[in-house]
Design a protein around this motif. Structure first.
Motif, PDB file in Angstrom:
ATOM      1  N   THR A 187       0.869  -1.167   0.000  1.00 27.11           N
ATOM      2  CA  THR A 187       0.000   0.000   0.000  1.00 27.11           C
ATOM      3  C   THR A 187       0.903   1.213   0.000  1.00 27.11           C
ATOM      4  N   PHE A 188       0.729   2.123  -0.940  1.00 26.10           N
ATOM      5  CA  PHE A 188       1.616   3.274  -0.965  1.00 26.10           C
ATOM      6  C   PHE A 188       0.850   4.552  -1.250  1.00 26.10           C
ATOM      7  N   SER A 189       1.426   5.639  -0.759  1.00 26.12           N
ATOM      8  CA  SER A 189       0.824   6.953  -0.955  1.00 26.12           C
ATOM      9  C   SER A 189       1.914   7.946  -1.299  1.00 26.12           C
ATOM     10  N   PHE A 190       1.531   8.990  -2.040  1.00 30.59           N
ATOM     11  CA  PHE A 190       2.440  10.082  -2.376  1.00 30.59           C
ATOM     12  C   PHE A 190       1.915  11.365  -1.768  1.00 30.59           C
ATOM     13  N   ASP A 191       2.804  12.077  -1.076  1.00 28.46           N
ATOM     14  CA  ASP A 191       2.484  13.383  -0.500  1.00 28.46           C
ATOM     15  C   ASP A 191       1.213  13.333   0.350  1.00 28.46           C
ATOM     16  N   GLY A 192       1.062  12.242   1.107  1.00 25.82           N
ATOM     17  CA  GLY A 192      -0.037  12.114   2.046  1.00 25.82           C
ATOM     18  C   GLY A 192      -1.336  11.613   1.462  1.00 25.82           C
ATOM     19  N   ALA A 221      12.082  10.278 -14.455  1.00 31.34           N
ATOM     20  CA  ALA A 221      12.945  10.626 -13.327  1.00 31.34           C
ATOM     21  C   ALA A 221      14.097  11.508 -13.781  1.00 31.34           C
ATOM     22  N   ARG A 222      14.371  12.546 -13.002  1.00 30.84           N
ATOM     23  CA  ARG A 222      15.508  13.422 -13.230  1.00 30.84           C
ATOM     24  C   ARG A 222      16.221  13.608 -11.888  1.00 30.84           C
ATOM     25  N   PRO A 223      17.546  13.572 -11.869  1.00 32.52           N
ATOM     26  CA  PRO A 223      18.254  13.642 -10.589  1.00 32.52           C
ATOM     27  C   PRO A 223      18.209  15.001  -9.918  1.00 32.52           C
ATOM     28  N   ASP A 224      17.669  16.010 -10.593  1.00 35.58           N
ATOM     29  CA  ASP A 224      17.664  17.355 -10.016  1.00 35.58           C
ATOM     30  C   ASP A 224      16.306  18.036 -10.119  1.00 35.58           C
ATOM     31  N   ASP A 225      15.217  17.252 -10.177  1.00 31.12           N
ATOM     32  CA  ASP A 225      13.890  17.860 -10.336  1.00 31.12           C
ATOM     33  C   ASP A 225      13.125  17.994  -9.027  1.00 31.12           C
ATOM     34  N   GLY A 226      13.729  17.594  -7.909  1.00 32.82           N
ATOM     35  CA  GLY A 226      13.060  17.730  -6.617  1.00 32.82           C
ATOM     36  C   GLY A 226      11.906  16.770  -6.413  1.00 32.82           C
ATOM     37  N   LYS A 227      11.873  15.674  -7.179  1.00 32.43           N
ATOM     38  CA  LYS A 227      10.780  14.710  -7.071  1.00 32.43           C
ATOM     39  C   LYS A 227      11.296  13.278  -6.997  1.00 32.43           C
ATOM     40  N   LEU A 228      10.508  12.446  -6.335  1.00 30.65           N
ATOM     41  CA  LEU A 228      10.691  11.003  -6.377  1.00 30.65           C
ATOM     42  C   LEU A 228       9.806  10.435  -7.478  1.00 30.65           C
ATOM     43  N   ASP A 229      10.296   9.411  -8.147  1.00 29.40           N
ATOM     44  CA  ASP A 229       9.475   8.702  -9.126  1.00 29.40           C
ATOM     45  C   ASP A 229       9.328   7.254  -8.694  1.00 29.40           C
ATOM     46  N   LEU A 230       8.188   6.663  -9.007  1.00 25.72           N
ATOM     47  CA  LEU A 230       7.893   5.298  -8.596  1.00 25.72           C
ATOM     48  C   LEU A 230       7.281   4.545  -9.762  1.00 25.72           C
ATOM     49  N   VAL A 231       7.690   3.289  -9.908  1.00 28.14           N
ATOM     50  CA  VAL A 231       7.061   2.420 -10.894  1.00 28.14           C
ATOM     51  C   VAL A 231       6.672   1.122 -10.210  1.00 28.14           C
ATOM     52  N   THR A 232       5.472   0.652 -10.509  1.00 27.88           N
ATOM     53  CA  THR A 232       5.053  -0.672 -10.073  1.00 27.88           C
ATOM     54  C   THR A 232       4.947  -1.559 -11.304  1.00 27.88           C
ATOM     55  N   SER A 276       4.649  10.084  -9.128  1.00 35.09           N
ATOM     56  CA  SER A 276       5.750  10.944  -8.697  1.00 35.09           C
ATOM     57  C   SER A 276       5.262  11.897  -7.622  1.00 35.09           C
ATOM     58  N   GLY A 277       6.189  12.386  -6.823  1.00 36.79           N
ATOM     59  CA  GLY A 277       5.881  13.313  -5.741  1.00 36.79           C
ATOM     60  C   GLY A 277       7.109  13.568  -4.895  1.00 36.79           C
ATOM     61  N   GLU A 278       6.910  14.239  -3.772  1.00 31.88           N
ATOM     62  CA  GLU A 278       8.036  14.597  -2.911  1.00 31.88           C
ATOM     63  C   GLU A 278       8.206  13.655  -1.735  1.00 31.88           C
ATOM     64  N   ARG A 279       7.173  12.864  -1.430  1.00 31.43           N
ATOM     65  CA  ARG A 279       7.268  11.932  -0.313  1.00 31.43           C
ATOM     66  C   ARG A 279       6.407  10.710  -0.599  1.00 31.43           C
TER      67      ARG A 279
END
Length: 317
Positions: A187-192, A221-232, A276-279
């Motif tokens: 179970t996963f969530s992005f930014d709450g 995904a970019r190493p300097d975009d301030g975001k996390l990326d996720l793939v399932t 994608s998101g910050e958390r």
């Protein structure tokens, strides 16, 4: 020179991965006369973090990490937020961060880049990992982390074989990992905000997109975009795997022919999805083997991962 500490350069090297004589010769040829170079070898007990943290505390302006992905990750983790530049001399099998930053992997070119390259800020991922024994660790990574086939492949790869034949050593682990079905419950969530609860085969969270040279598993995904990326990845049967393979292969071809801006992330039903998101917060139905930047770190039952935007200074080309 205004002071010795201002020009301190520390080389943190893994003696099991690098030819120390060749490395010292390259550093001697490239280091400015104003630099005071100190050398620190990693050990099984201290694999780079403590050495890099001590270097930053001592006033180093540059720390060179010479070794595999583990050495680079730990040195980068220690330097994040310090403002001290990281020079990368890749000497492992994967060299994930160097490849994702499109850096020359050669020894002489890498050392020259460390001393004379431009500074580039990239993001760092910080994970709070809740382990099966109810303990909690905080761990940083710079490329990607995950569970499922990715972690199982690494877990079941023979290290001695990897030293002898390189990336081909992963093949038995890949075959073994791909035999399983969608056995990971997450179970996963992005930014709450809750995103999904599903059974899946593999879950990857990344700061960078390429799992190997020009093979984009996380196309956005970019190493300097301030975001996390996720793939399932959750294919159902041969058709599902064919969809996954076609997507990855198609993006790989686009990358190789120089059309990286045209990479696509469609969502084949039950096969591959992207967020994608910050958390990101992830809870697993049962403890799963977890990997960070190519190293497995045991089983975890939950993880909370944040992005530290622009936290790491890297010497780039």
């Amino acid at each position: 020179m205004e002071g010795q500490h201002r020009d301190l350069v520390v080389v943190v090297y893994n003696p099991a991965k690098v030819d120390e004589g060749s490395l010292r010769a390259a550093v001697g040829a490239q280091a400015p006369l104003t630099a005071r170079v100190e050398w620190v070898a990693t050990t099984p007990e201290d694999s780079g973090y403590a050495q890099a943290a001590a270097a930053a505390q001592a006033g180093a302006v540059l720390v060179i990490a010479a070794g595999g992905d583990g050495t680079v990750r730990l040195v980068a983790s220690a330097l994040a937020g310090s403002g001290v530049a990281l020079g990368i001399v890749p000497a492992g099998t994967g060299n994930l961060l160097a490849r994702n930053l499109a850096l020359d992997l050669g020894l002489e070119a890498s050392v020259a880049r460390a001393f004379h390259g431009r500074d580039r800020r990239i993001d760092v991922c910080e994970a709070r990992l809740h382990r099966a024994d109810r303990s909690t660790d905080v761990m940083r990574f710079v490329v990607m982390a995950g569970v499922g086939a990715d972690a199982e492949m690494i877990e079941h790869t023979d290290e001695d074989l990897k030293e002898r034949i390189g990336p081909a050593a992963y093949v038995p682990g890949v075959v073994r990992a791909l035999r399983g079905g969608n056995n990971v419950r997450a179970t996963f969530s992005f930014d709450g905000e809750r995103v999904a609860k599903k059974r899946l085969h593999t879950l990857i969270i990344g700061n960078c997109g390429d799992v190997y040279s020009h093979v984009p598993l996380l196309p956005n995904a970019r190493p300097d975009d301030g975001k996390l990326d996720l793939v399932t990845i959750a294919p159902r049967g041969p058709l599902g795997w064919a969809r996954v393979a076609a997507l990855v292969a198609g993006n790989t071809v686009l990358r190789l022919v120089g059309r990286g801006s045209h990479l696509f992330t469609p969502r084949p039903p039950n096969a591959m999805t992207f967020e994608s998101g910050e958390r990101v917060t992830i809870e697993f139905g049962s403890p799963e083997i977890f990997e960070v930047d190519g190293d497995t770190i045991g089983r975890v039952r939950a993880a909370e991962i944040d992005i530290l935007a622009g936290a790491l200074v890297v010497r780039a080309d």
